[in-house]
Each structure stands twice: as C-alpha cells, then as structure tokens.
Motif scaffolding. Structure first.
Motif, PDB file in Angstrom:
ATOM      1  N   MET A   1      27.221  38.876  51.311  1.00 36.19           N
ATOM      2  CA  MET A   1      27.314  37.600  51.974  1.00 36.19           C
ATOM      3  C   MET A   1      28.672  37.007  51.683  1.00 36.19           C
ATOM      4  O   MET A   1      29.317  37.359  50.703  1.00 36.19           O
ATOM      5  N   THR A   2      29.090  36.132  52.545  1.00 35.32           N
ATOM      6  CA  THR A   2      30.330  35.409  52.334  1.00 35.32           C
ATOM      7  C   THR A   2      30.059  33.925  52.548  1.00 35.32           C
ATOM      8  O   THR A   2      29.101  33.562  53.234  1.00 35.32           O
ATOM      9  N   PHE A   3      30.858  33.101  51.939  1.00 32.24           N
ATOM     10  CA  PHE A   3      30.660  31.656  52.013  1.00 32.24           C
ATOM     11  C   PHE A   3      31.973  30.977  51.698  1.00 32.24           C
ATOM     12  O   PHE A   3      32.902  31.598  51.168  1.00 32.24           O
ATOM     13  N   ASN A   4      32.061  29.696  52.014  1.00 32.32           N
ATOM     14  CA  ASN A   4      33.245  28.927  51.660  1.00 32.32           C
ATOM     15  C   ASN A   4      33.160  28.557  50.193  1.00 32.32           C
ATOM     16  O   ASN A   4      32.113  28.095  49.731  1.00 32.32           O
ATOM     17  N   PRO A   5      34.247  28.741  49.446  1.00 33.51           N
ATOM     18  CA  PRO A   5      34.213  28.374  48.035  1.00 33.51           C
ATOM     19  C   PRO A   5      34.080  26.869  47.858  1.00 33.51           C
ATOM     20  O   PRO A   5      34.374  26.098  48.765  1.00 33.51           O
ATOM     21  N   SER A   6      33.644  26.473  46.680  1.00 33.83           N
ATOM     22  CA  SER A   6      33.470  25.056  46.368  1.00 33.83           C
ATOM     23  C   SER A   6      34.833  24.374  46.286  1.00 33.83           C
ATOM     24  O   SER A   6      35.764  24.891  45.675  1.00 33.83           O
ATOM     25  N   PHE A   7      34.941  23.198  46.921  1.00 31.47           N
ATOM     26  CA  PHE A   7      36.179  22.435  46.846  1.00 31.47           C
ATOM     27  C   PHE A   7      36.039  21.259  45.889  1.00 31.47           C
ATOM     28  O   PHE A   7      37.008  20.624  45.542  1.00 31.47           O
ATOM     29  N   VAL A   8      34.839  20.953  45.466  1.00 35.29           N
ATOM     30  CA  VAL A   8      34.586  19.881  44.513  1.00 35.29           C
ATOM     31  C   VAL A   8      34.189  20.537  43.204  1.00 35.29           C
ATOM     32  O   VAL A   8      33.226  21.295  43.149  1.00 35.29           O
ATOM     33  N   ASP A   9      34.951  20.252  42.134  1.00 36.88           N
ATOM     34  CA  ASP A   9      34.677  20.942  40.877  1.00 36.88           C
ATOM     35  C   ASP A   9      34.291  20.005  39.732  1.00 36.88           C
ATOM     36  O   ASP A   9      34.090  20.449  38.616  1.00 36.88           O
ATOM     37  N   GLY A  10      34.194  18.698  39.979  1.00 34.07           N
ATOM     38  CA  GLY A  10      33.769  17.763  38.941  1.00 34.07           C
ATOM     39  C   GLY A  10      34.733  17.688  37.766  1.00 34.07           C
ATOM     40  O   GLY A  10      34.348  17.347  36.661  1.00 34.07           O
ATOM     41  N   GLY A  11      35.995  18.024  37.981  1.00 30.10           N
ATOM     42  CA  GLY A  11      36.988  17.924  36.916  1.00 30.10           C
ATOM     43  C   GLY A  11      37.171  19.184  36.098  1.00 30.10           C
ATOM     44  O   GLY A  11      37.925  19.190  35.127  1.00 30.10           O
ATOM     45  N   SER A  12      36.484  20.249  36.440  1.00 35.42           N
ATOM     46  CA  SER A  12      36.614  21.518  35.732  1.00 35.42           C
ATOM     47  C   SER A  12      36.626  22.637  36.764  1.00 35.42           C
ATOM     48  O   SER A  12      35.760  22.667  37.636  1.00 35.42           O
ATOM     49  N   PRO A  13      37.580  23.562  36.682  1.00 35.43           N
ATOM     50  CA  PRO A  13      37.646  24.620  37.702  1.00 35.43           C
ATOM     51  C   PRO A  13      36.367  25.454  37.764  1.00 35.43           C
ATOM     52  O   PRO A  13      35.717  25.697  36.744  1.00 35.43           O
ATOM     53  N   VAL A  14      36.019  25.881  38.977  1.00 35.14           N
ATOM     54  CA  VAL A  14      34.863  26.757  39.161  1.00 35.14           C
ATOM     55  C   VAL A  14      35.169  28.094  38.494  1.00 35.14           C
ATOM     56  O   VAL A  14      36.238  28.663  38.686  1.00 35.14           O
ATOM     57  N   THR A  15      34.219  28.582  37.689  1.00 33.43           N
ATOM     58  CA  THR A  15      34.404  29.855  36.985  1.00 33.43           C
ATOM     59  C   THR A  15      33.621  30.991  37.618  1.00 33.43           C
ATOM     60  O   THR A  15      33.914  32.156  37.363  1.00 33.43           O
ATOM     61  N   GLY A  16      32.613  30.656  38.432  1.00 29.64           N
ATOM     62  CA  GLY A  16      31.835  31.715  39.060  1.00 29.64           C
ATOM     63  C   GLY A  16      30.837  31.191  40.056  1.00 29.64           C
ATOM     64  O   GLY A  16      30.598  29.978  40.161  1.00 29.64           O
ATOM     65  N   TYR A  17      30.268  32.139  40.802  1.00 31.41           N
ATOM     66  CA  TYR A  17      29.247  31.839  41.808  1.00 31.41           C
ATOM     67  C   TYR A  17      28.072  32.778  41.589  1.00 31.41           C
ATOM     68  O   TYR A  17      28.252  33.919  41.158  1.00 31.41           O
ATOM     69  N   THR A  18      26.875  32.313  41.908  1.00 30.25           N
ATOM     70  CA  THR A  18      25.689  33.167  41.861  1.00 30.25           C
ATOM     71  C   THR A  18      24.975  33.053  43.203  1.00 30.25           C
ATOM     72  O   THR A  18      24.622  31.956  43.635  1.00 30.25           O
ATOM     73  N   ALA A  19      24.798  34.205  43.854  1.00 30.32           N
ATOM     74  CA  ALA A  19      24.083  34.274  45.126  1.00 30.32           C
ATOM     75  C   ALA A  19      22.671  34.767  44.841  1.00 30.32           C
ATOM     76  O   ALA A  19      22.479  35.706  44.057  1.00 30.32           O
ATOM     77  N   ARG A  20      21.685  34.122  45.448  1.00 29.09           N
ATOM     78  CA  ARG A  20      20.283  34.497  45.244  1.00 29.09           C
ATOM     79  C   ARG A  20      19.603  34.696  46.592  1.00 29.09           C
ATOM     80  O   ARG A  20      19.845  33.939  47.525  1.00 29.09           O
ATOM     81  N   ALA A  21      18.734  35.692  46.664  1.00 29.37           N
ATOM     82  CA  ALA A  21      17.967  35.975  47.881  1.00 29.37           C
ATOM     83  C   ALA A  21      16.507  35.653  47.620  1.00 29.37           C
ATOM     84  O   ALA A  21      15.980  35.920  46.528  1.00 29.37           O
ATOM     85  N   TYR A  22      15.827  35.085  48.631  1.00 25.71           N
ATOM     86  CA  TYR A  22      14.432  34.671  48.514  1.00 25.71           C
ATOM     87  C   TYR A  22      13.619  35.244  49.674  1.00 25.71           C
ATOM     88  O   TYR A  22      14.094  35.290  50.811  1.00 25.71           O
ATOM     89  N   ASP A  23      12.356  35.634  49.382  1.00 30.27           N
ATOM     90  CA  ASP A  23      11.485  36.111  50.451  1.00 30.27           C
ATOM     91  C   ASP A  23      10.872  34.903  51.173  1.00 30.27           C
ATOM     92  O   ASP A  23      11.143  33.747  50.813  1.00 30.27           O
ATOM     93  N   ALA A  24      10.035  35.167  52.159  1.00 29.19           N
ATOM     94  CA  ALA A  24       9.470  34.097  52.990  1.00 29.19           C
ATOM     95  C   ALA A  24       8.611  33.121  52.196  1.00 29.19           C
ATOM     96  O   ALA A  24       8.459  31.967  52.578  1.00 29.19           O
TER      97      ALA A  24
END
Length: 186
Positions: A1-24
């Motif tokens: 999957m692809t997505f737009n990275p976070s532009f709001v970091d709350g004063g600390s740079p983003v260090t990582g992303y976690t993608a999760r998949a869910y069933d119905a």
C-alpha cells in the motif's frame, strides 16, 4: 500500500509508520511496520501473509514519533488480496529531456504487467558517482494510465551526465528497469 506521509508531527519528527489490515469483522489479519526513512525512500509498504480467503480487507496506517503513536488513518476502501508472483515488464521508450538544473523523464507503461495492477513507477537518478536522493512521492509516480508517463527531476548540476532508471511497481514487486542517460545543459 502507499499513502501520503504525515505532515503534522507534534514537534517531533515521524520515526515510522505501521500499516494494518483488517477483515470484514474488524479483526486485524496483518501488520507491517516501516521506518520513516525507508518509507521516504520506497513510498510503499507491503503487508505480506494476508489470508486470500478472508474476503475484502481494509487497511489503516499509524505514524510514530518520540511522543508515541498517532490515531489510525481512515480505513481504505475494501480490497481482496490475491496471490501475485509475476513481475511486470520494463517501461518502454524512456526519454530524458534536460535543462541546466532539471530534467523531464518520460516513458510508456510496459505491455506486460504481470498478474497484478500497476501501483506506480520507481524512479532513480545517478550522476555516475552515487544515486541522487529521489524520495517519497517523487520516487513512486502515481497511478499510471495506458498513455505516456513523465516526472520532472530538479536539483541537478549543469553540464553533468545523469542516468535515470524507471521500474514498474506492482504488488508482486518491482520489475526490471528501463534506463536512459543524458547530459544537462551547461
């Protein structure tokens, strides 16, 4: 999957992303974490091992930094995972048009895309010494059409020879690259 990275970091740079998949039913069936630097380089996260018989799945993404983990993104539209193994072919007809500090690379999508839809194209640039930092949304060109694709590359040095490679990206992986070389105007 692809997505737009976070532009709001709350004063600390983003260090990582976690993608999760869910069933119905809302049960999590897959997860993949990626460091922010790796996502910036590749612009894609692959969640492997998803159950093919689970029916439509949705996906969310969270961002992490020194302050903790964000709330999950809105869920994706439902999608049904399929096993894919055939890589796409190389893009065709690459052309590189140069100015003094920028270039436009153009290409045509491959005729054979393997057994998955094209997600985008990975573009790399080298001046013969080292790859140039083409990252994030610039490294993965968006949803293609059957017509020609192009990308403008900035920050180049005048009078320098550059090699640009373009490779097709699908859920099966990244296919072989098409390569083109040209020299920027002095």
């Amino acid at each position: 999957m692809t997505f737009n990275p976070s532009f709001v970091d709350g004063g600390s740079p983003v260090t990582g992303y976690t993608a999760r998949a869910y069933d119905a039913s809302g049960r999590q069936v897959g997860e993949q974490a990626v460091g922010a630097a790796e996502f910036k380089r590749t612009a894609v996260v692959r969640i492997g091992g998803l159950p093919a018989s689970a029916g439509p799945l949705t996906a969310t993404v969270t961002a992490s930094n020194a302050h903790g983990t964000s709330a999950p993104s809105l869920a994706s539209l439902p999608l049904t995972p399929t096993a894919v193994t055939a890589l796409p072919g190389a893009p065709t007809g690459p052309k590189l048009r140069t100015a003094s500090t920028a270039a436009t690379v153009a290409w045509t999508p491959p005729t054979a895309t393997g057994d998955a839809k094209v997600v985008g194209y990975r573009v790399t640039v080298s001046d013969g010494r080292a790859p140039i930092d083409v990252t994030g949304r610039d490294v993965l060109v968006g949803q293609p059409s059957a017509k020609g694709m192009f990308r403008v590359i900035g920050g180049l040095s005048p009078g320098t020879s550059y090699t640009v490679t373009i490779a097709t990206v699908t859920a099966a992986g990244t296919g072989p690259a098409a390569t083109v070389t040209a020299t920027t105007k002095a």
